[in-house]
Design an enzyme around this catalytic site. Sequence first.
Site, mmCIF file in Angstrom:
data_model
loop_
_atom_site.group_PDB
_atom_site.id
_atom_site.type_symbol
_atom_site.label_atom_id
_atom_site.label_comp_id
_atom_site.label_asym_id
_atom_site.label_seq_id
_atom_site.Cartn_x
_atom_site.Cartn_y
_atom_site.Cartn_z
ATOM 1 N N LYS B 76 67.797 30.252 40.527
ATOM 2 C CA LYS B 76 66.561 29.939 39.807
ATOM 3 C C LYS B 76 65.443 29.729 40.830
ATOM 4 O O LYS B 76 65.666 29.095 41.871
ATOM 5 C CB LYS B 76 66.763 28.688 38.950
ATOM 6 C CG LYS B 76 65.586 28.363 38.039
ATOM 7 C CD LYS B 76 65.869 27.159 37.137
ATOM 8 C CE LYS B 76 64.682 26.879 36.208
ATOM 9 N NZ LYS B 76 64.937 25.728 35.319
ATOM 10 N N SER B 151 63.996 26.233 30.285
ATOM 11 C CA SER B 151 63.231 26.973 31.279
ATOM 12 C C SER B 151 64.068 27.921 32.134
ATOM 13 O O SER B 151 63.514 28.838 32.739
ATOM 14 C CB SER B 151 62.525 25.986 32.197
ATOM 15 O OG SER B 151 63.473 25.267 32.963
ATOM 16 N N SER B 175 67.081 22.551 29.740
ATOM 17 C CA SER B 175 66.713 23.830 30.361
ATOM 18 C C SER B 175 67.864 24.681 30.883
ATOM 19 O O SER B 175 67.651 25.840 31.248
ATOM 20 C CB SER B 175 65.727 23.587 31.502
ATOM 21 O OG SER B 175 64.424 23.445 30.989
#
Lengths: 483, 483
Positions: B76, B151, B175
């Site tokens: 990420k 997210s 998330s």
Amino acid sequence: MQWEVVIGLEVHAQLSTQSKIFSGASTAYGAKANAQASIVDLALPGVLPVLNRGAVERAIKFGLAIGAKINSPSIFARKNYFYPDLPKGYQISQYELPIVEGGDIQIQSEGVDKNIRLTRAHLEEDAGKSLHEDFHGMSGIDLNRAGTPLLEIVSEPDLRSSTEAVAYAKTLHALVRWIGICDGNMQEGSFRCDANVSIRPSGSETLGTRCEIKNLNSFRFLEKAIDFEIERQIDILEDGGVIRQETRLYDADKHETRVMRSKEDANDYRYFPDPDLLPVEIDSAWMTQLKKTLPELPHVKRERYAAEFGLSAYDASILTGSREIADYFEATVKLLPAHAKQCANWIMGEISARLNKADMAITSCPVTPEKLVELLAKINDGTISSKAAKVVFDSLWSDEMEQNIDAIIDGKGLKQISDDGAIEQQIDAVLAENQQLITDYRNGKEKAFNALVGRVMKATQGKANPAQVSAMLKKKLSSGTAG
Amino acid sequence: MLNDSLKQLSQRLENKEISSVELTKEFLSRINKLNSQLNAFITVDEERSLEQARVADQKITAGTATPLTGIPVAQKDIFCTEGWLTTCGSKMLSNFVSPYDAGVIERFKAVGAVNIGKTNMDEFAMGSSNETSFYGPVKNPWDSHAVPGGSSGGSACAVAARMAPVATGTDTGGSIRQPAALCGISGIKPTYGTVSRYGMIAFASSLDQGGPMAKSAEDLALMLNVMVGFDARDSTSLQCEAEDYARDLETPLSGLRIGLPKEYFAEGMNGDVERAVDKALEEYRKLGAETIEVSLPNSPLSIPVYYVLAPAEASSNLSRFDGVRYGYRAESYRNLEEMYRKTRAEGFGAEVKRRILIGTYVLSHGYYDAYYLQAQKVRRLIAQDFKQAFTQCDVIMGPTAPTVAFDIGEKSSDPVQMYLSDIYTSAASLAGLPGMSIPVGFGEKSRPVGLHIIGNYFSESLMLNVAHQYQQATDWHQKMPNL
């Protein structure tokens, strides 16, 4: 109208840790710009603070030294505001539950003892420095100082004059150095004062509106800035004006304070507990251990010097002006316990004058406590007079090759004449030549006696023991054998 | 091979059926093929990835390989990665090449895993749909009209579309779990404090927690074995003994007590989601577990509490993005204040600004007690609810999200609707509890449904066991979108 001045001080003492409060970067002064800014100090994305244990220990030691409450847990909070030299956009400080709460400091101002209460002392990080010169219309940022550990020490508004404020600041300065938590170097910014100043009509119980004067980095500026500010406030109030709460900056060159920001522009700092740092837990074992590392504190020493050595409060306070002076005194008096006052006099007189003149610290005094004791012993056993001892002292100070006191005394012919016969001879000669003084003395003029002693001393080139001369002379004059 | 488990891939590498370089190329070509339509990656750097693969191959040859050696891992873009662009999905960091590795990245490097690329995400992890990314929305691989969740939407998409065998994510209020659910994969947010936050760009420090995303619980276990560990650079990192998260995978579930919070099954859940969850619970009963009703009375407050606390911390955490030291800076400005204003106005997207404003508001003087402090109190009550519930059950289950993936654009103009996507996940975040999502079927428009499993603190091994047993009995986790 009579005005009462009310002052509280906030002092930022830089704690003497090797590394910063939340990063491993060095705190050494004077490095090239940004050479000591780590990625944590630069506030890169993702970095996190890690608390320096040494900074906490120094804060605890301070709290213990002033008899304060040590909070456990103690909480770090973020103080949010934007400024280019504040890399994270917030300063990690303490708000609720500061590490040190309460405590007292005893000061002496104009010969009067006074107790000053402390509100709190909290840990925080210093900001960096903005450099507005040398960048052609731009500003430079030096983050070497960012993250330097500070202890912000806040007093209650207990101070009533600039003199008291200076006495408090000096006592605090001596204390933080005494307990070894701050080097106290004011030129390098290790000890900085902000003063909150207000005035009120004498007898009033309510506080007037205060102004905060920032960044006073010498005791002299502290005094001058406060005095200026008091005058300014009195002028305003006596002209029927009102004081506005504001932060002011002292300009040493112009000797004035001027507005930095008013209350209306004050930031809302949005304090909240820093979620990156855990509450600091301080258990009693840790405190006990730190208590053991604390040296005997100045006020305890002062009381002991008075009780143990019979020294005056004044002498005791001078000798405890710094830990180094006290150490020197104690090393001396340990070898000469019966003559504490004499040791004190020499340290406060001869030694201190010499050190001041040479701008030296007592730790580098060329005359060691052992040498001083040896010298004083020569006075006390009558070998030399006090006056001659000063000559020997000068020699010890300036000639490091010749440290043999006996050799110096011999070389300079300073030995005192203690032989009764030799002194009597001189006395007889002086009496024979000074009939008038004898007559005066007998008519009750004490001064005449002193003059006679002086003449005998002069005749022996100062080498006679004055006490001996005095005694023998008195005996002669009273027995009537003279004149 | 794209559908292989980590164990299978590792076996192939160990048997020299394939090299890490070849495996890496395989996934890189998959990324090349699909990324233009799915937008899961912000940065792909073939040369760097292949270089890491070559190092991994040496490790394998030398016989020092561990289960993740040579395995491509999608990271990420919230994890700072030395030498890689690290944007956090924001224009603000669109030029930021990190000079250091996050703790998590270091751990992957240490075992010789291959960074296959940096995945897209909601800007600064603020969003539940991946639509707030400066780099554009990520598409759901099951349906290109649908969002992947957020997210960690890029990571979820990358794993679901088999562009990477495994990925990292971060979870502040859901998330990891919500995008895992919406993309039909497995994801776990471990207990707060188990995965280092050092180098993980902060959104809300007291909630942020890194974790893995993968096709199966077994893969998650192997990923956790790498990711979990104490890091002295993160003060909230927990010092716990290393454990093998795969050790309990095969334990039968007979006697397992599954708590079903009545509040979760009350209202708000869509029928299609409810049906899939019910079917999964039925499967668990078949596996020998019993289900019991529990109550989390304060859980309806978790969204309002979350949307006070997370923005409060974010407003402060994002202050460092000021254009002074790194990142985006406005091109023209007349003074310092304008530089700040324009930099932040231009560098942040709408959702980030909204949260900074909310956070600034709730921390402001006069509002702090009513919002921030009150929310902290309710946060403790939410944690107490779970404590109570875990006296009655071993794990808690429910839906991960109230609906299947919604359409791109469907909720982007209605922040409150968007925030409600995290209604089931935010409570565990507030309590610091581990939570995971596993795929349990399909709902409306054939979009995936996730089952939410919440465990007690440090019960990750049990949760993975619970998920693995289900995945041994079903094949939802092996379903793959047609691309």
